[in-house]
Enzyme design. Structure first.
Site, short mmCIF file in Angstrom:
data_model
loop_
_atom_site.label_atom_id
_atom_site.label_comp_id
_atom_site.label_asym_id
_atom_site.label_seq_id
_atom_site.Cartn_x
_atom_site.Cartn_y
_atom_site.Cartn_z
CB SER A 1 -5.92 8.10 22.36
OG SER A 1 -6.87 7.45 23.16
CG ASN B 1 -1.70 6.01 12.89
OD1 ASN B 1 -2.73 6.62 13.11
ND2 ASN B 1 -1.57 5.22 11.83
CE LYS C 1 -7.16 3.60 20.45
NZ LYS C 1 -5.80 3.83 19.89
CE LYS D 1 -4.24 -1.71 2.16
NZ LYS D 1 -5.21 -1.50 3.28
CB THR E 1 -9.78 6.48 8.43
OG1 THR E 1 -10.31 5.93 9.65
CG2 THR E 1 -9.48 7.96 8.63
CE1 TYR F 1 -9.95 1.81 19.14
CE2 TYR F 1 -11.72 3.14 20.08
CZ TYR F 1 -10.59 3.03 19.29
OH TYR F 1 -10.10 4.14 18.65
#
Length: 279
Positions: free
Chosen positions: A134, A83, A152, A39, A183, A148
């Site tokens: 985050s 990230n 975080k 990618k 995204t 999740y």
């Protein structure tokens, strides 16, 4: 913007890709990690001197240490951006042990180990900036996102503590808390547990509507968010927590105000467990 050397994890898509492209266009050097180079082949071809592509799975802790030790010896890293990560959706009961171990290893432990590995180098050079991507899900919790949120909330606590430890060495910390953005995090890379019918009418499955683009796209522009993150490095007053997205900020403030009101209502309860004054 002063040209810098950035180390960014997960640059094949999302914020990582947007930041990397903008930084390279501005003449910066980016050491970007991916799990496979397909990618980012265009960036490898277009920026042979300033884009250094490294293959890394952030679940592999020894590989993290090897990478940091090598690239931070060869380059002076000005900014680390953690990230790499993904979303996991489903009620807690619907998750299996592998789901849980994988998201914690990626979204929590991977970031912790990246930060731990880079600190000796930034401390020695007496400067540096760490940006932890985050989510406003590090402050606000929703049903169907338990692990999740666990990752975080956990990384935010880690970063708040480390920020105090490294400030004397002129190392800054920014926790970026984006809201929904267009995204692959939401529209492509989201992991969904093996769902159980018993939760179909439960808030735990409300995320299904969010993941379907037919119900409306997320309001956040990833290119604008990437720009704001990049700009924060040269700003002297960047807050420790940086929320991106008006809906995210509104929901975060509402949640924190509710939490604060609840705590204030417990003043007598809290005091009732103390020893008497002077005892």
């Amino acid at each position: 913007m002063t040209k810098k050397t950035w180390l960014i994890t997960g640059v094949s898509s999302g914020f990582g890709r947007a930041m990397t492209t903008q930084l390279l266009e501005a003449g910066n050097t980016v050491i970007g990690t991916v799990r496979n180079t397909t990618k980012v082949q265009d960036l490898i071809d277009q920026y042979p001197n300033t884009f250094i592509c490294e293959t890394l799975d952030v679940m592999d802790v020894p590989a993290i240490h090897e990478l940091i030790n090598r690239v931070a010896t060869e380059h002076q890293i000005d900014v680390l951006v953690n990230n790499a990560g993904y979303g996991l959706f489903g009620a807690a009961e619907e998750l299996n042990d592998t789901d849980i171990d994988k998201i914690l290893a990626t979204d929590l432990t991977g970031s912790i180990q990246m930060i731990r590995s880079i600190l000796p180098f930034m401390r020695e050079q007496q400067r540096g900036q760490i940006i932890q991507i985050s989510s406003y899900g590090g402050q606000v919790a929703y049903a169907g996102n338990s692990m999740y949120h666990a990752a975080k909330f956990g990384i935010e606590g880690f970063c708040e503590s480390v920020a105090q430890e490294v400030a004397p060495f002129n190392i800054g910390m920014t926790i970026v808390e984006p809201g929904g953005a267009r995204t692959e995090f939401r529209y492509g890379s989201a992991h969904v547990a093996n769902l159980m019918k018993v939760y179909d009418e439960n808030p735990a499955h409300a995320f299904m509507k969010m993941l379907d683009p037919a119900n409306g796209l997320a309001p956040g522009d990833p290119e604008k968010m990437a720009t704001r993150i990049i700009e924060s490095v040269d700003q002297p007053d960047t807050p420790l927590h940086m929320v991106l997205g008006s809906q995210a900020l509104e929901n975060t403030i509402a949640t924190l105000e509710k939490r604060l009101a609840e705590y204030k209502s417990e003043k007598e309860l809290a005091a009732s467990t103390d020893f008497p004054a002077g005892k």
